[in-house]
Motif scaffolding. Structure first.
Motif, short mmCIF file in Angstrom:
data_model
loop_
_atom_site.label_atom_id
_atom_site.label_comp_id
_atom_site.label_asym_id
_atom_site.label_seq_id
_atom_site.Cartn_x
_atom_site.Cartn_y
_atom_site.Cartn_z
N LEU A 92 5.26 -32.22 -38.63
CA LEU A 92 5.86 -31.39 -39.65
C LEU A 92 5.15 -31.75 -40.96
O LEU A 92 4.83 -32.92 -41.19
CB LEU A 92 7.36 -31.72 -39.75
CG LEU A 92 8.32 -30.61 -40.20
CD1 LEU A 92 8.27 -29.43 -39.25
CD2 LEU A 92 9.74 -31.14 -40.29
N SER A 93 4.92 -30.76 -41.81
CA SER A 93 4.25 -31.08 -43.07
C SER A 93 5.21 -31.83 -43.98
O SER A 93 6.43 -31.81 -43.77
CB SER A 93 3.77 -29.79 -43.75
OG SER A 93 4.89 -29.10 -44.28
N GLU A 96 7.71 -29.42 -45.47
CA GLU A 96 8.77 -29.02 -44.54
C GLU A 96 9.74 -30.18 -44.28
O GLU A 96 10.94 -29.96 -44.11
CB GLU A 96 8.16 -28.56 -43.21
CG GLU A 96 7.53 -27.18 -43.30
CD GLU A 96 6.94 -26.75 -41.97
OE1 GLU A 96 7.20 -25.62 -41.54
OE2 GLU A 96 6.19 -27.55 -41.37
N LEU A 99 12.01 -30.43 -47.12
CA LEU A 99 12.94 -29.29 -47.10
C LEU A 99 14.20 -29.60 -46.28
O LEU A 99 15.27 -29.04 -46.55
CB LEU A 99 12.24 -28.05 -46.53
CG LEU A 99 13.11 -26.78 -46.41
CD1 LEU A 99 13.53 -26.27 -47.79
CD2 LEU A 99 12.36 -25.69 -45.66
N LEU A 100 14.08 -30.50 -45.30
CA LEU A 100 15.27 -30.87 -44.50
C LEU A 100 16.39 -31.37 -45.41
O LEU A 100 17.57 -31.23 -45.09
CB LEU A 100 14.92 -31.95 -43.47
CG LEU A 100 14.04 -31.51 -42.28
CD1 LEU A 100 13.67 -32.71 -41.44
CD2 LEU A 100 14.76 -30.47 -41.43
N GLY A 101 16.03 -31.96 -46.53
CA GLY A 101 17.02 -32.44 -47.47
C GLY A 101 17.87 -31.32 -48.06
O GLY A 101 18.97 -31.55 -48.56
N SER A 132 0.90 -30.66 -48.07
CA SER A 132 0.67 -29.82 -46.89
C SER A 132 0.19 -30.63 -45.68
O SER A 132 -0.04 -30.08 -44.61
CB SER A 132 -0.35 -28.72 -47.21
OG SER A 132 -1.55 -29.32 -47.64
N SER A 134 0.37 -33.36 -42.57
CA SER A 134 1.39 -33.69 -41.58
C SER A 134 1.91 -35.11 -41.84
O SER A 134 1.12 -36.02 -42.13
CB SER A 134 0.78 -33.61 -40.19
OG SER A 134 1.67 -34.13 -39.26
N ALA B 11 0.81 -29.12 -37.63
CA ALA B 11 2.09 -29.16 -38.35
C ALA B 11 2.59 -27.76 -38.63
O ALA B 11 3.63 -27.35 -38.16
CB ALA B 11 1.90 -29.91 -39.66
N VAL B 12 1.89 -27.03 -39.40
CA VAL B 12 2.28 -25.67 -39.75
C VAL B 12 0.99 -24.86 -39.85
O VAL B 12 -0.08 -25.41 -39.99
CB VAL B 12 2.98 -25.61 -41.12
CG1 VAL B 12 4.39 -26.10 -41.04
CG2 VAL B 12 2.21 -26.37 -42.16
N LEU B 253 22.87 -35.18 -43.10
CA LEU B 253 22.45 -33.90 -43.70
C LEU B 253 23.51 -32.82 -43.48
O LEU B 253 23.29 -31.65 -43.78
CB LEU B 253 21.12 -33.44 -43.10
CG LEU B 253 19.89 -34.27 -43.52
CD1 LEU B 253 18.69 -33.93 -42.64
CD2 LEU B 253 19.55 -34.04 -44.98
#
Lengths: 274, 359
Positions: A92-93, A96, A99-101, A132, A134, B11-12, B253
């Motif tokens: 995951l970058s 991203e 962003l989970l936060g 960007s 990983s 990753a993306v 979360l």
């Protein structure tokens, strides 16, 4: 304006009580270290505060709100939890991951405001250049900063860290703790960290709580709490205490091997710890 | 230690590449065209125009002719349900794989890892054997219910045992592996004790095939996907938190980890059991489908779930086309072709980035 832990007890099973009658008060802007040997209950206390473990006995309140009564998504807006960084299973970058936060804040799709908070957290933690990339390609220290950035993006009032420095080398340990201390002061947070290193805790934490057998046996400023007899009893090890640049430091007394100097290693330069 | 499989995955999508929503849209268009194309493949000499003509007859009431009736029957009764069932089964199994891999945070798991498919497989084999012993032809409903029953029982036992250990991912995985071995052995036992006719039926079924696809089966899987996919998409955010942050951090979360895991596993059980009871065992798609999708749209489940469905659907669809075309008129069961295509593809995925040396 405090986090108040009152009469908290916890056990994973009937025969295994982990915490007994824990009481603790932490003010905003304070960074508190939870210390103690393995199995003393510091991680369990952190997980109770993070609502990872369910509170059954006692109460945890913050500014007159019982945290256990909040909906999970509301709780997540108040309390953020930073675990120890591990090898990510899926790539995951950084962006991203941070962003989970924002999970408690958006529905299916993050809004522009969520991305702005994410980018601000990334910038705050000095990760902009690698946003960007990983997470799996980052160093341990950088990956740990991503986890802290994720917690920052959560915009919490209480920040909890569960041994976040255990797998890091000395430089990254110092770097992580410095970031958390600055965050705590800059954003007026309540921060608690479960940590093994007494010396780093003394250097960075405003207060420390020493746990033994699931009870807090001492709580206060490190200079006041670190007592040779107490630490020797808690850790079952002979220790020396000394002061360096105003911070108390703990040294285990280890019998020198034949042919080596009793203090063969150089202490850390003071500049590395401020 | 670096994880070999995940190191091979990006990753993306990088900047400059099309957006993931666009890729998913394109995937849907490709899927529709592929279903139409797969109907053409076979010995009957049916063209793409015949396929669209047949669809126009049934959807828009375009008049048919007597000379076209045979083609129409082949398309509507044989080829189209077969193609649709292949695609839908692949989509369901691949989505199940995506969910399981995310929930267990393990790129090597699929519905097999929890013992679901082997349990469904045994349930169906047992139903076939008992029906034949009683002198009856096993009905599809009995076979489905038996497959569903066994996989539900297994999942309940797995979850029960795992919850005693506070439902850690590794516990689920280990218990699931034990059930995998147990039900593989039990299915072998039914084959060992079955008479000749029943043995042929069970063995044929365990190959995994869409030869006997019916509109009824297409309808059941379609309805199931229409109900479960929107729910899974709605839980994609929670799945992201569990997959990427871990159980403890996901809870912090705001995700109810235990409940999310339980509900998602029930969804996966139902999807897997129903599909396995219709098509037999098609194992590799639940493992390879998610990896192909991850390679294209990245790991975010908001995109991975829909594209995983597309990737899995296309994988089985084209495996069936290959199985019909290679030794025509002999039809190779799709389960065999998927394994033959999927295994090298999977090895290629792992090795293509040259990451073994890094592990």
């Amino acid at each position: 304006m405090t986090l108040s832990v009152e009469g908290v007890a916890f056990s994973y099973s009937r025969s295994r009580a982990v915490l007994h009658d824990v009481n603790l008060t932490v003010r905003r802007g304070e960074f508190v270290g939870l210390l103690g040997p393995n199995g003393s209950g510091k991680s369990t206390l952190t997980k109770l505060l993070a609502r990872v473990n369910r509170l059954r006995t006692g109460s945890i309140s913050f500014e007159d709100r019982q945290l256990g009564r909040l909906r999970m998504s509301e709780h997540a807006k108040v309390v953020a939890y930073v675990p120890q960084s591990g090898e990510p299973t899926f790539q995951l970058s950084v962006r991203e991951s941070v962003l989970l936060g924002r999970t408690p804040y958006f529905g299916m799709r993050p809004r522009r405001a969520d991305w702005e908070v994410v980018d601000a957290a990334i910038e705050h933690m000095g990760l902009t250049d690698m946003a960007s990339r990983s997470v799996g390609d980052l160093s341990g220290g950088q990956a740990q900063r991503v986890l802290v950035a994720r917690a920052v993006a959560q915009e919490p009032e209480i920040l909890l860290l569960d041994e976040p420095t255990s797998a890091l080398d000395l430089r990254y340990q110092v770097e992580t703790l410095r970031h958390v201390r600055d965050l705590t002061r800059g954003r007026n947070l309540v921060s608690l960290i479960a940590i093994h290193d007494l010396n780093l805790a003394a250097r960075f934490c405003d207060k420390v709580a020493i746990l033994q057998g699931g009870r807090i046996v001492a709580f206060g400023r490190p200079n006041e709490v670190y007592d040779r007899e107490l630490l020797e009893e808690v850790y079952g090890l002979e220790v020396d205490l000394f002061e360096r640049d105003g911070a108390v430091q703990v040294h285990p007394v280890i019998e020198a091997r034949p042919g080596t100097a009793p203090h063969g290693h150089a202490p850390l330069p003071a500049s590395a710890l401020t | 230690m670096t994880n070999v499989l995940t190191r091979a995955l990006p990753a993306v999508p990088r900047r400059g590449r099309p957006s993931r929503s666009l890729i998913i849209g394109a995937g849907l268009v490709v899927s529709l065209l592929s279903v139409a194309l797969s109907v053409v493949v076979g010995t009957a000499g049916i063209g793409l125009g015949d396929v669209f003509h047949t669809i126009a007859i049934h959807l828009f009431g375009v008049p048919s002719t007597d000379s076209f009736r045979r083609t129409e029957v082949i398309v509507t009764e044989l080829r189209l349900p077969r193609a649709l069932l292949a695609f839908l089964a692949g989509a369901a199994l691949s989505v199940s794989g995506v969910v399981m891999q995310g929930l267990l945070r393990n790129p090597l798991v699929s519905p097999y890892t929890l013992g679901l498919s082997p349990a469904a497989s045994f349930g169906a084999a047992l139903a076939i054997m008992l029906s034949n012993k009683a002198g009856n032809t096993p009905s599809s409903l009995v076979t489905i219910l038996s497959a569903l029953g066994f996989s539900l029982v297994v999942s309940l036992i797995v979850l029960g045992v795992a919850s005693m250990k506070r439902m850690k991912a590794v516990t689920l995985l280990l218990v699931g592996m034990a059930f995998f071995q147990l039900f593989e052995a039990l299915t072998s036992a039914t084959q060992f004790f079955a008479d000749e006719n029943t043995l042929a039926e069970i063995v044929h079924w365990t190959f995994g095939s869409v030869n006997d696809a019916t509109w009824h089966q297409v309808l059941v899987v379609s309805v199931l996907l229409a109900v479960t996919l929107p729910y899974l998409f709605a839980r994609a955010k929670a799945l992201n938190a569990i997959a990427f942050a871990g159980d403890d951090a996901a809870a912090s979360l705001g995700v109810n980890v235990s409940r999310t895991r339980l509900v998602l596993i029930v969804v996966v059980v139902v999807l897997t059991a129903v599909v396995v009871s219709f098509t037999g065992v098609i194992g590799f798609v639940g493992l390879v489908g998610p990896h192909i999708a991850r390679l294209v749209v990245g790991s975010d489940h908001r995109y991975l779930l829909p594209f995983g469905a597309i990737a899995g659907g296309l994988l089985i669809l084209y495996a069936d086309v290959v199985g019909r075309a290679v030794l025509s008129p002999v039809v190779i069961p799709v389960g065999i072709v998927v394994a033959l295509i999927g295994a090298p593809l999977f090895i290629n995925l792992v090795l293509s980035k040259g990451t073994l040396a890094q592990s």
